[in-house]
Design an enzyme around this catalytic site. Structure first.
Site, PDB file in Angstrom:
ATOM      1  N   GLU A 250      17.335   4.813  24.282  1.00  0.00           N
ATOM      2  CA  GLU A 250      16.728   4.771  22.948  1.00  0.00           C
ATOM      3  C   GLU A 250      17.764   4.413  21.894  1.00  0.00           C
ATOM      4  O   GLU A 250      17.499   3.606  20.991  1.00  0.00           O
ATOM      5  CB  GLU A 250      16.078   6.123  22.624  1.00  0.00           C
ATOM      6  CG  GLU A 250      14.772   6.387  23.337  1.00  0.00           C
ATOM      7  CD  GLU A 250      14.041   7.595  22.776  1.00  0.00           C
ATOM      8  OE1 GLU A 250      14.468   8.108  21.721  1.00  0.00           O
ATOM      9  OE2 GLU A 250      13.059   8.018  23.390  1.00  0.00           O
TER      10      GLU A 250
ATOM     11  N   SER B 293      18.355   4.765  44.114  1.00  0.00           N
ATOM     12  CA  SER B 293      17.990   5.133  45.476  1.00  0.00           C
ATOM     13  C   SER B 293      17.005   4.143  46.072  1.00  0.00           C
ATOM     14  O   SER B 293      16.332   3.391  45.373  1.00  0.00           O
ATOM     15  CB  SER B 293      17.374   6.530  45.587  1.00  0.00           C
ATOM     16  OG  SER B 293      18.187   7.490  44.969  1.00  0.00           O
TER      17      SER B 293
ATOM     18  N   ASP C  56      10.183   8.520  31.551  1.00  0.00           N
ATOM     19  CA  ASP C  56      10.690   8.618  30.176  1.00  0.00           C
ATOM     20  C   ASP C  56      10.532  10.066  29.714  1.00  0.00           C
ATOM     21  O   ASP C  56       9.584  10.424  29.023  1.00  0.00           O
ATOM     22  CB  ASP C  56       9.913   7.665  29.270  1.00  0.00           C
ATOM     23  CG  ASP C  56      10.506   7.577  27.872  1.00  0.00           C
ATOM     24  OD1 ASP C  56      11.488   8.285  27.603  1.00  0.00           O
ATOM     25  OD2 ASP C  56       9.970   6.806  27.053  1.00  0.00           O
TER      26      ASP C  56
ATOM     27  N   ASP D 115      13.044  12.140  24.373  1.00  0.00           N
ATOM     28  CA  ASP D 115      12.858  11.462  23.087  1.00  0.00           C
ATOM     29  C   ASP D 115      13.887  12.006  22.101  1.00  0.00           C
ATOM     30  O   ASP D 115      14.144  13.213  22.063  1.00  0.00           O
ATOM     31  CB  ASP D 115      11.461  11.720  22.510  1.00  0.00           C
ATOM     32  CG  ASP D 115      10.442  10.694  22.971  1.00  0.00           C
ATOM     33  OD1 ASP D 115      10.841   9.674  23.565  1.00  0.00           O
ATOM     34  OD2 ASP D 115       9.231  10.914  22.750  1.00  0.00           O
TER      35      ASP D 115
END
Length: 822
Positions: free
Chosen positions: A195, A261, A333, A336
């Site tokens: 971000e 991975s 995600d 934040d």
């Protein structure tokens, strides 16, 4: 003069004898902590004798009459071999590294205290099931039994490192195990840094050019287009701040290094034996010893074998008689960053949708070596902890009068990830494996599962539930005082992505996206792979029936599909046009290099020069393309190749070819010119490093696997015996992945790779195999410190057997733990 000479000889001999004596003393003290695998130890905390049978590779096979006794044995075995590693992981979580290492680790401690990782771990303990809490207590008792033995028997403080960095070792607790689990969660996410990077670049670039440099994974649907960071914070001016040097003990992964991975499985319709096959190789930062330690736990319900992490009670990746599971990082995600506005009328408060609210604060002391402890004030907002300005680069995108706070799923104390860790090894089917994941919030992982008939992939862990009107859509930091940016909770586990028994008979993940266009929730914009998946699909699809050997062939494949694609674009006008430029002093090297690349199949072999030429060429090319648009300071921070960026530029997707023109020069440069110039840049660099004979260059000379001891590698002299450094094949985008450093004195060093590889065949379970990248022991003087590293480098494996007879037949020692008084 004769007398002076004699005295000089005596002094030299005396100093030599003194040095030899000190070395002997150091060896004697250090060797005292070598574990004796053939011993009988009376301990408290078990109900019946526990046996730890060490096979010839020092893999502990632990036999006990109850679950708790087996976990006790695992704790004891971990402390025998990895006590220093466990202690450092715990100190990291506690934010207490600087007590040992001084100023060098202060910022690490500051961040970990700000996140309150250890406090979150403490709050999580009572939220785990009774079975899990019992397992954690038994494991802690086993660790503490070894600590007591070290103290009573004066066993060299348990590990040689404690002679250099001496501190008392506190008893192990269940909180410590959960804290280690939280550290792993921190290592496996990188969205806060992404971000910030996107926000920084948005202050420099137009939206379409930002999309070139930070492209979405192919076929990912846009969410409607988030506003630019500058629109949300018009008072923000870009200021390129230098990045802080990264300490090896820092658990926050650099951009691009937050876990990776491969894992795949086929059902009986795609298997030569008619039974399911499963393979998994998790990728983490390389270190000596490896983060992984192999172990077999024989519970009353049956045995389980696989990769463990010292500090955690259980098998992380492995198999039992009927079920196997592996992991890949999802890339959910889960973070934040909120830019919180400080109340102009009161700096102890910040703004919310409902008005001004006080920060929650706490003053703490951080010990810094021999210096006086420092007082630090920590602050929390309704979204989460306030991030120290030097971390994640938030200082560069935080306007005056604001602070940055982090919302992160791993800080939720209701997380029952330890329940998942304990329950998964007891699953006997894909359905039971899925149920074991219901309480897991973080870290978010793709669980590849196989029982004797079925294969599946299920995302374990939860994604934040964001509003459709969320201003940043998870891409950029957002204003914390705007209600529409608040999370609404978490996506229900039942609705997280999963694939079960597909018609193809194959499930596969290489950190590529796990959602389709019409998936109703936001999981991620930034997936970990768009390249390896192409090679994996080809290898696994082109063979109708698979075996253990074909899975191993895929795991250790070193062909870069990325190199094939990029060279066909970048070099297409250089390969077949004779001399690409007029004759000059570099022409002989250039001609040989182009000829070799023209005939190259993309195999990143350690023995040839092609991989080195390709990697250096693409590195210099990307830097030439971005440095005038971004400026020197920012361009120097983007050190790792973004293949989709190069592809967009040379295909001129959405006008991306404009990157080839140097804006500050009068002529309009073409992409062909950029390709020629950057090739010469690379060849000059390689000639300086490796000589003028291209045939003598070797990718392996640059792509050294840097398995360094995180502390002793920085101590002169000790680094020679503490680090395991080997030439390796593979590269950034091969299935046998060896992620390059990107910067530093050797930008092509292999620093992030598959520290564990595992292949399971339910047609013949005892033929299953695995390997780790170093050795089982973390003790420098143990022959098992690096004995598996040569096998790992060659792509070889050792048996993955649950046979008690086989384990005892080649045992190098049996440790018998008996209840005190028997």
């Amino acid at each position: 003069m004769v007398t002076l000479f004699r005295w000089l000889v005596r002094i030299v001999l005396g100093l030599g004898l003194l040095a030899a004596g000190l070395l002997v003393l150091a060896w004697y003290l250090a060797s005292g902590s070598l574990p004796d695998y053939e011993s009988r130890v009376e301990v408290e905390g078990i109900t019946a004798p526990v046996e730890i049978v060490r096979d010839r590779h020092a893999v502990p096979h632990i036999f006990g009459e109850t679950e708790e006794d087996v976990y006790f044995g695992l704790g004891y075995a971990h402390a025998q071999d990895r006590l220093w590693q466990m202690t450092i992981l715990r100190r990291t979580a506690q934010g207490r590294l600087s007590e040992l290492f001084g100023e060098a680790t202060f910022e690490i401690d500051h961040l970990l205290r700000a996140l309150d990782i250890y406090g979150v771990a403490r709050a999580m303990v009572p939220n785990q099931s009774e079975r899990t809490q019992a397992a954690m207590r038994a494991y802690a008792d086993g660790v503490n039994a070894r600590l007591a033995e070290v103290q009573v028997e004066a066993l060299g403080r348990g590990s040689p490192e404690f002679f250099i960095f001496s501190r008392a070792i506190a008893p192990w607790t269940p909180t410590d195990s959960i804290a280690v689990n939280r550290i792993m969660a921190l290592q496996l996410t990188g969205h806060a840094g992404l971000e910030v990077r996107r926000a920084e670049l948005s202050l420099l670039l137009q939206p379409e050019r930002l999309r070139d440099l930070m492209p979405d994974a192919p076929e990912v649907a846009m969410m409607g287009g988030s506003p630019e960071f500058a629109e949300l914070f018009p008072e923000m001016d870009f200021a390129a701040l230098p990045e802080m040097p990264r300490h090896p003990l820092d658990p926050v992964a650099p951009l691009g290094f937050a876990g990776a991975s491969n894992a795949w499985a086929v059902d009986g319709s795609r298997s030569a034996s008619g039974a399911t096959l499963m393979a998994s190789d998790p990728h983490l930062g390389l270190s000596a010893p490896s983060i992984w330690m192999l172990a077999r736990l024989e519970f009353p319900q049956g045995g389980v074998i696989g990769g463990t992490i010292p500090g955690l009670p259980g098998v992380i990746i492995g198999r039992n008689d009927d079920f196997a599971w592996g992991l890949t990082t999802t890339g959910t995600d889960d973070q934040d960053i909120y830019i919180e506005r400080i109340d102009p009328a009161d700096p102890d408060r910040y703004l919310t949708p409902d008005g001004s609210q006080p920060f929650r604060t706490r003053d703490i002391l951080i010990g810094v070596g021999d210096e006086p402890a420092r007082t630090v004030t920590l602050r929390w907002t309704r979204h989460g902890p306030v991030i120290p300005p030097h971390r994640y680069g938030v200082a560069a995108i935080t306007p005056p009068g604001h602070v940055a706070a982090l919302a992160w799923t791993a800080l939720d104390p209701t997380d029952r990830s330890m329940d998942s860790l304990i329950e998964m090894p007891f699953a006997r089917s894909v359905e039971e494996g899925r149920r074991a994941l219901e309480g897991l919030i973080a870290p978010s992982q793709n669980f590849t599962m196989a029982d004797r008939e079925q294969v599946a992939i299920q995302v374990g862990g939860r994604a934040p539930l964001r509003r459709e009107t969320h201003q940043g859509e998870g891409r950029i930091p957002v204003p914390g005082w705007v209600e529409e940016n608040d999370w609404l909770g978490l996506v229900p586990f039942e609705e997280m992505p999963g694939t079960y028994n597909p018609r193809s008979g194959l499930v596969l993940n290489t950190n590529n996206r796990v959602t389709v266009r019409d998936f109703p929730y936001h999981v991620s914009h930034d997936w970990g792979d768009t390249q390896r998946i192409q090679r994996a699909r080809r290898l696994l699809a082109e063979r109708e029936f698979h075996t253990v050997d074909s899975f191993i062939e895929a795991q250790t494949d070193t062909v870069s599909q990325t190199a094939r694609i990029l060279l066909s674009l970048v070099a297409r006008d250089l390969f077949w046009t004779g001399n690409p430029v007029s004759e000059d002093a570099l022409s002989p090297i250039r001609n040989v290099a182009l000829d070799r690349l023209a005939d190259w199949n993309g195999e990143m072999s350690e023995h040839g020069p092609e991989g080195l030429i390709y990697a250096a060429w693409m590195r210099h090319l990307q830097h030439r393309l971005i440095r005038d648009e971004l400026g020197g300071p920012m361009a120097e921070r983007i050190t790792r190749l973004e293949p989709l960026f190069i592809e967009r530029v040379f295909r001129d997707i959405d006008g991306a070819g404009v990157w080839c023109d140097v804006r500050t020069s009068a002529p309009v440069e073409t992409c062909l010119e950029m390709a020629r110039l950057s090739l010469d840049d690379a060849l000059l660099d390689l000639r300086e490093r490796y000589g003028s004979r291209v045939e003598g260059w070797r990718w392996g000379d640059a792509h050294l696997a840097m398995q360094e001891h995180e502390v002793l590698s920085r101590v002169p002299g000790l680094s020679l015996i503490a680090s395991i450094i080997q030439p390796t094949s593979g590269g950034d985008n091969t299935l046998m992945r060896g992620l390059t450093a990107g910067d530093g004195p050797n930008p092509f060093a292999n620093v992030h790779a598959s520290g564990l590889r595992m292949v399971v065949d339910f047609g013949d379970p005892e033929s299953s195999r695995y390997i780790i990248s170093t050795g089982q022991s973390g003790h420098l003087l143990s022959r098992h410190y690096d004995d598996l590293s040569v096998l790992w480098r060659r792509g070889d494996y050792i048996p993955m057997s649950l046979s008690e007879d086989r384990a005892r037949a080649d045992a190098i020692g049996v440790t018998e733990l008996v209840p005190r008084g028997e």
